[in-house]
Design an enzyme around this catalytic site. Structure first.
Site, PDB file in Angstrom:
ATOM      1  CE  LYS A  71      -3.883   1.868   2.756  1.00  0.00           C
ATOM      2  NZ  LYS A  71      -4.682   1.656   3.992  1.00  0.00           N
ATOM      3  CB  SER A 128      -8.057   3.616   2.897  1.00  0.00           C
ATOM      4  OG  SER A 128      -7.185   3.026   3.853  1.00  0.00           O
ATOM      5  CB  SER A 184      -8.215   0.704   5.837  1.00  0.00           C
ATOM      6  OG  SER A 184      -8.930   1.900   5.697  1.00  0.00           O
TER       7      SER A 184
HETATM    8  N1  GLN Z   1     -12.857   3.974   6.371  1.00  0.00           N
HETATM    9  C1  GLN Z   1     -12.379   4.476   7.635  1.00  0.00           C
HETATM   10  C2  GLN Z   1     -12.111   5.955   7.503  1.00  0.00           C
HETATM   11  O1  GLN Z   1     -12.533   6.493   6.556  1.00  0.00           O
HETATM   12  C3  GLN Z   1     -11.179   3.707   8.045  1.00  0.00           C
HETATM   13  C4  GLN Z   1      -9.967   4.054   7.286  1.00  0.00           C
HETATM   14  C5  GLN Z   1      -8.804   3.223   7.656  1.00  0.00           C
HETATM   15  O2  GLN Z   1      -8.936   2.200   8.311  1.00  0.00           O
HETATM   16  N2  GLN Z   1      -7.635   3.687   7.256  1.00  0.00           N
HETATM   17  O3  GLN Z   1     -11.501   6.551   8.317  1.00  0.00           O
END
Ligand code: GLN
Length: 493
Positions: free
Chosen positions: A82, A157, A181
């Site tokens: 990532k 994400s 994420s």
């Molecule tokens: N979707 C969650 C957010 O928008 C979690 C994001 C993540 O785990 N990096 O913050």
């Protein structure tokens, strides 16, 4: 499984081929590059790639093996990364224009550990800007498609890593999970994703979003593969004082254990908002465990429904502080139109950050501001403690907790862009686990009527990765949902 082409094989299978000489690291590198060239035009999982470096390192790996000195069984296996995790000499965009031209001067600890095992970090995989999002649509560069249905999001994400693994572009990848994420994109893409206990894996060299919640973890096709990767990246690191000194167990060995677990089912995760087909698939999985002799126990996590609110108050406050360094001077894009120092900060940040990141910085500043801090941030921390206590009380009675990973399957592009709250609710079942610092895994447990994968989540006790992986593997081995291949990307490639 043997009818799977090379790029869909498990880490274990690839390692065996490398060990017995039926496969070389160069042949494997060529296979994943070839696959990626074929599917990338429709998938767009990679922000950038270092193909030549992968091939050169594969040559070195083969040389080591011929000399009888592989660094480990996994020497020569490429792992996607990532684009939030530093790989020396590679770009580190964080999915943001702000860091478009930045090159990492050093390896994150997780990358250094992979290299010690001979694994080869390859590619910079797409993500929501600074890991803020649930669909990867907030990347400043491109939208990544879901390999199961190219008109749908891969989740986020870590959408790039999840799509790349699901489409056979990489055997496995590293992602990060602040509120879901790793698990939510794994669920949307029909693969397996593990968020380890907070502190199990070093965060050194990983761009900080919300430090008390962030954790690096593996995304792969099977439980065994995430176990292999987690064992490699976990452990204490002098560069990260929050990393645990507990010894790292052999997690691959742990996947083979089996016993009659007591599994808690929290009523709050099966209430309104849960898509019916997702609920049915998860309930079928619960019945499976029951038939196999597990004790299924209804439990309550009364404060978990407050998780989304507490998460956004906590994560935005921490992000506000962590992202202060991206100011055009210490890090990141510098505006060409600035007139003085203060102007540099303002314009660089206005030009460099996208809307979602700005929204979170503003919210973070607000919840920490004098006059509002007690009402929002401090109160959120008190509720966070209650959420932790709920889990601790539940784990006095049960070994594991089972829930859906996400209330729905993958949604179409654009469906939630105009409604941040709807987007935030995609993480309703994952965020409270980060608030409590617990380990959790998402594994595929079926397909809905539109041929989209459904994920189930198992949650473990602190540092309970062994039990978690054992139960997840027990389910996976008897269902084989993880061996299904995504139809859409196969047709398009
Ligand atoms: N979707 C969650 C957010 O928008 C979690 C994001 C993540 O785990 N990096 O913050």
């Amino acid at each position: 499984m043997t009818d799977h082409p090379l790029h869909y094989q498990s880490i274990e299978f690839l390692a065996n081929g490398l060990a017995d000489g039926s496969l070389t690291a160069v042949a494997l590198a060529e296979a994943v590059i070839g696959r990626t060239v074929a599917v990338e035009p429709v998938l767009r999982a990679f922000i950038s790639r270092n193909d030549e470096e992968l091939l050169a390192e594969a040559v070195e790996s083969d040389r080591r093996r011929r000399a009888g000195k592989p660094r480990s069984r996994w020497d020569g296996i490429p792992i996607g990364i990532k684009d939030l995790i530093s790989v020396r000499g590679q770009p580190l965009t964080n999915g943001s224009r702000m860091m478009e031209n930045y090159i990492s001067p050093y390896d994150a600890t997780v990358i250094a550990r992979m290299r010690t095992a001979g694994m080869i970090p390859w590619g910079r995989l797409n993500l929501d800007e600074f890991a803020m999002g649930s669909s990867t649509e907030y990347s400043a560069f491109q939208k990544t498609a879901n390999p199961w249905n190219l008109a749908r999001v891969p989740g986020g994400s870590s959408g790039g890593p999840a799509a790349a693994v699901a489409a056979g572009q990489v055997p496995a990848a590293l992602g990060t999970d602040t509120g879901g994420s790793i698990r939510q994109p794994a669920a949307f893409c029909g693969i397996t994703g593990l968020k380890p206990t907070h502190g199990r894996v070093s965060r050194y060299g990983v761009t900080a979003f919300a430090s008390s919640l962030d954790q690096v973890g593996p995304i792969a096709r099977s439980v065994e593969d995430v176990a292999i990767l987690c064992s490699i990246i976990a452990g204490h690191d002098g560069h990260d004082s929050t990393s645990s000194r507990r010894p790292v167990p052999d997690l691959l060995a742990a996947t083979q254990r089996c016993r009659s677990w007591t599994i808690g089912i929290p009523a709050e995760f099966f209430a309104d908002g849960l898509n019916q087909e997702v609920g049915d698939a998860v309930r079928t999985a619960i019945t499976f465990f029951e038939k196999k002799g597990c004790s299924i126990q209804p439990i309550s996590l009364p404060n978990a429904p407050l998780g989304t609110a507490v998460y956004f108050l906590t994560a935005t406050a921490e992000a506000f502080s962590n992202l202060a360094r991206f100011d055009g001077i210490r890090y990141g894009h510098r505006s060409k139109n600035a007139e003085d120092a203060v102007d540099i900060y303002g314009r660089s940040r206005a030009e460099g950050f996208g809307d979602e990141v700005k929204r979170r910085i503003i919210l973070g500043a607000f919840v920490l501001s004098s006059g509002f801090q007690d009402a929002y941030y401090s109160r959120a921390q008190r509720v966070r403690t209650l959420i932790c206590r709920d889990y601790a009380a539940a784990f006095a009675e049960v070994d594991l907790i089972l829930t859906p990973t996400s209330p729905t399957t993958a949604f179409p592009f654009g469906a939630r862009n105009d409604d941040p709250l709807a987007m935030y609710l995609s993480d309703a079942y994952t965020v409270s686990i980060n608030l409590a610092g617990l380990p959790a895994i998402s594994i595929p447990c079926g397909l809905d009527s539109q041929c989209l994968p459904i994920g189930l989540q198992l949650i473990g006790k602190p540092y309970g990765e062994e039990e978690l992986l054992a139960a997840a593997n027990f389910f996976q081995k008897q269902h084989n949902f993880h061996l299904l291949r995504p139809c859409s990307v196969e047709e398009a490639s």
